[in-house]
Structure formats: C-alpha cells, structure tokens
Design an enzyme around this catalytic site. Sequence first.
Site, PDB file in Angstrom:
ATOM      1  N   TYR A 134     -13.425  -4.646  10.200  1.00  0.00           N
ATOM      2  CA  TYR A 134     -11.845  -4.014  10.204  1.00  0.00           C
ATOM      3  C   TYR A 134     -11.888  -3.964  11.092  1.00  0.00           C
ATOM      4  O   TYR A 134     -10.335  -4.484  11.309  1.00  0.00           O
ATOM      5  CB  TYR A 134     -12.155  -2.370   9.944  1.00  0.00           C
ATOM      6  CG  TYR A 134     -11.345  -1.075   9.906  1.00  0.00           C
ATOM      7  CD1 TYR A 134     -10.216  -1.476   8.850  1.00  0.00           C
ATOM      8  CD2 TYR A 134     -10.909  -0.717  10.938  1.00  0.00           C
ATOM      9  CE1 TYR A 134      -8.868  -0.652   8.880  1.00  0.00           C
ATOM     10  CE2 TYR A 134      -9.836  -0.419  11.144  1.00  0.00           C
ATOM     11  CZ  TYR A 134      -8.862  -0.193  10.092  1.00  0.00           C
ATOM     12  OH  TYR A 134      -7.826   0.612  10.188  1.00  0.00           O
ATOM     13  N   GLY A 137       0.403  -0.920  -0.313  1.00  0.00           N
ATOM     14  CA  GLY A 137      -0.311   0.215   0.267  1.00  0.00           C
ATOM     15  C   GLY A 137       0.935   0.858  -0.468  1.00  0.00           C
ATOM     16  O   GLY A 137       0.552   2.223   0.550  1.00  0.00           O
TER      17      GLY A 137
END
Length: 313
Positions: free
Chosen positions: A178, A22
Amino acid sequence: MDAWSSQADVPPQHGKIVVVTGANSGLGLVSARVLAARGAHVIMAGRSLERVTEAAARVRAAHPEAAVEPALLDLASLDSIRAFAGGFAARHDRLDLLLNNAGLLGMPRGVKTAEGFDLQFGVNHLGHFALTGRLLSRLRATPGSRVVTVSSLLHRFGHIDLGDPMRETKPFSRRQPYDDSKLANLLFTFELGRRLERAGATAPIALAAHPGYCATAIQEKGARLEGSWLRIWRARLSCALFAGDVEQGALPQLRAATDPSARAGDYFGPGGPGELQGPAVRVKAAARAHDAALAAGLWDWSVTRTGEDFGGL
Ligand SMILES: NC(=O)c1ccc[n+]([C@@H]2O[C@H](COP(=O)([O-])OP(=O)(O)OC[C@H]3O[C@@H](n4cnc5c(N)ncnc54)[C@H](OP(=O)(O)O)[C@@H]3O)[C@@H](O)[C@H]2O)c1
C-alpha cells in the site's frame, strides 16, 4: 485562496465531464456527489455495478438535478479497464477531469488482480496507470483538463525497488505494498507532468491530493476479507480516536480537481497538525516522490506490465 475549508469553495462545474473511480463509497462518493451538485456530468465508476448504481441513486436523491452515470470499472482487470475506456470514448468526446480515487489497503496474502499483479499495487497504481493511458486522447482533446490521483501520507514509507516493484521476491507484508502504491501514485503524477510538458501539451495537467486520515470502509476491508475480528476492532478503535470526517477529508482532492489557481504538479492535503485533518492546502511530498530517475523507471516498468504506452508520450 490559501486554504479551502468547506465544500462551498468548489466553483461551478457546469459543462464538465468527470470520471471518478471508486465512486460508490467513501471519498469517491463524496467527491462525485459534490462535483455533480456543482453541475458536472459525473461518471461514477465502481467495480460492482450494483453498488455504484445504488450510490448514484443516493446522489440523485440528495440532488435531483445531478447528472450522474454509474459505470462498471474493475481496476483489478485490464480487460475491464479497456471496456470502460472504450465505452466512455464511444459516448463522450471530451474528458475534463479524471479523478483516480479508488484504493485498497491491507489485503491478505495471495490476493491478485486478473493479470496476477499484487492486488494493492495492481489496483492502486497499475490500474490507474492503465486507465489514464487509455483515456489520454480524450483528456488531451479537452482544454483545461486534469488528472488528479489520490495518494496518502503513507507514501512517505514507500520504497520502490525497480527490480521488484511488487515485492514478488520479498517476505509478505500487508501494509508495504500500500505504502509503495501511494508513493507510485505521486511518482506517476509528477512523471506524467514532465512527459506532458516535454510533449508541449497544454492539457491535461496532473495533480495529486491526500485526505489525511478519515473514517471510511478502506480501514477494515482487508481485515474483513481475512475474517480477522481483532484487526477489524483495531481499525475501528483507531478511526474513533484519530480519524476525521470523510466530508472534510474529500476537500483536498476536490480542490486539486477544481481550484482555478491550481497548477501542474500541485499536491493538496489537510493543513492541520500532521496533515491528518483540516482545510485543504498545498502540501509537500517526500523527496523520493520527486526522484525523476525512479519515476521514469517505474513508468517504463508499468508500460511493460499493462501494455499501455500513452501513445509513446
Ligand atoms: N480513508 C483514509 O484515511 C485515506 C487515507 C489516505 C489515502 N486514502 C485514499 O483515498 C482513496 C479512497 O479511499 P476511501 O478511504 O474512500 O476508501 P473506500 O471507502 O474503501 O473507497 C475505496 C473505493 O475504491 C474502490 N475499489 C477497490 N478496489 C477496486 C477495484 N478493483 N476496482 C475499482 N474500484 C475499486 C472501492 O470499491 P468497493 O466498495 O467495491 O470495495 C471503493 O469504492 C484511496 O485511494 C485511498 O488510498 C484514504
């Protein structure tokens, strides 16, 4: 040093080979830039080759001497993870640092990885689990190597049911997968450490970090996918009122990645009120992140789902 308050605390990294997942935006981009500026050769991995190539060009523009290598890695696909790891191993015989940074938050109902995993749990936990397994031989061959995984304050709200870690039989929630994935990041870090220790391995060591709360694209990506302006504006308002700067937010993961005094199992975060912002210090994970039985169960389940067994570690 008890607290790192600036990027100048990051020591020279010449000769080190680093993978950042990322790396095209937010905390990953800051981390890649700082590590490259301090002399590391940084493989900037991203799920869009175009975005990560642009990001690498921005790092080179700021630091013309930086050795950065953009690479395609989609953590929502086990084939992509295997292709990335195979390409890495063909070009590099050592890996000093794997920075498991990529993440997604608040995804809408029904979005899945290529293998049909919940997207948040699949990318944030299973993708990094599989990637680490694939790169383990290079990490073990590199003295002093590290695996740093980025968690969140929100791991404190995670609840992993080993009978159904991806909540396939539970009512839909945007947020819970999450929080669960961020708890999984810590369970994975500490379990990897225990397994490496049992195997008598001196490298890598496994550490974790969290950035507190800082303004990045992660806050509104899910709302954008859903086309919800209400959620987008709510995320922006919350960022404007409470979020810190991404440059500061990256310090805990940079410290976990480079502090010579860091040890296996260390967890770094911001030292200010509520751990939301501030200098990078050692912080405590919730008790359930240290639940060894839960971690071992999650490990076995993750091996089953990804097919990566870490060479039987
Ligand atoms: N910002 C915060 O306040 C905060 C708080 C706690 C924890 N964190 C953690 O910090 C980490 C970095 O997030 P950020 O805040 O910097 O957000 P960000 O700017 O959105 O960065 C997340 C990165 O993950 C990448 N990514 C998403 N899905 C991926 C996939 N399938 N394969 C590979 N890469 C993928 C994104 O790529 P694209 O650009 O292509 O989407 C992006 O590069 C995450 O693990 C997050 O959970 C952030």
